[in-house]
Design an enzyme around this catalytic site. Structure first.
Site, PDB file in Angstrom:
ATOM      1  N   GLY A 166       0.627  -1.337  -0.149  1.00  0.00           N
ATOM      2  CA  GLY A 166       0.127  -0.032   0.040  1.00  0.00           C
ATOM      3  C   GLY A 166       0.877   1.296   0.046  1.00  0.00           C
ATOM      4  N   CYS A 167       1.999   1.125   0.716  1.00  0.00           N
ATOM      5  CA  CYS A 167       2.637   2.391   0.758  1.00  0.00           C
ATOM      6  C   CYS A 167       3.567   2.699  -0.437  1.00  0.00           C
ATOM      7  CB  CYS A 167       3.577   2.098   1.908  1.00  0.00           C
ATOM      8  SG  CYS A 167       2.916   2.052   3.530  1.00  0.00           S
TER       9      CYS A 167
END
EC number: 1.11.1.24
Length: 159
Positions: A44-45
């Site tokens: 996600g990051c």
């Protein structure tokens, strides 16, 4: 001490990638996006950082700087930034002072265990150093587009 919309954001100084020292007071005259993310090199990051990277020219056009913040150390940040070709700096906040200033440390659950971690959050600071917008509990898809739209609107208002 947390930040609130329309109020000045307390000055801070932090270490960032590329041997950069970031001090909010030295960024006056430019809008600033500070996005907090849980951990370097996680899916996600990586996606979120890539979305900011891919839209950097548009943020530049809106007079807006971008900074990513996590608790990871400088070595992890430098590797993450290089591997993903991020065109903005990552701020290391190992003592969580910036995280606490923006109140993004939350109780999270992972595999049934509770721990304190960074809640994915983004803050848009206007050119005078006041908090203009905030997004908490962010879901990555479409988020950067929303932040960019807000940055453009804010820039247009201050022209």
């Amino acid at each position: 001490m947390s930040v609130s919309i329309g109020q000045p954001v307390a000055d801070f100084s932090a270490e960032a990638t590329n041997d950069t020292a970031v001090a909010l007071s030295q960024l006056k005259g430019q809008q600033v996006v500070i996005y907090f993310y849980p951990k370097d090199s996680t899916p996600g990051c990586t996606t979120e950082g890539g979305d900011f990277r891919d839209n950097k020219a548009a943020f530049d056009d809106a007079n807006t700087l971008i900074f990513g913040v996590s608790r990871d150390g400088m070595r992890a940040h430098e590797n993450f930034k290089a591997k993903q070709a991020f065109n903005f700096e990552l701020i290391s906040d190992p003592d969580e002072s910036l995280c606490r200033q923006f109140d993004v440390i939350k109780l999270k659950k992972l595999y049934g265990k509770e721990h304190l971690g960074i809640e994915r959050s983004t803050f848009l600071i206007d050119k005078d150093g006041k908090l203009a917008r905030e997004w908490r509990g962010v879901k990555v898809p479409g988020h950067v587009d929303e932040v960019l739209e807000a940055a453009r609107e804010l820039a247009a208002q201050s022209r």
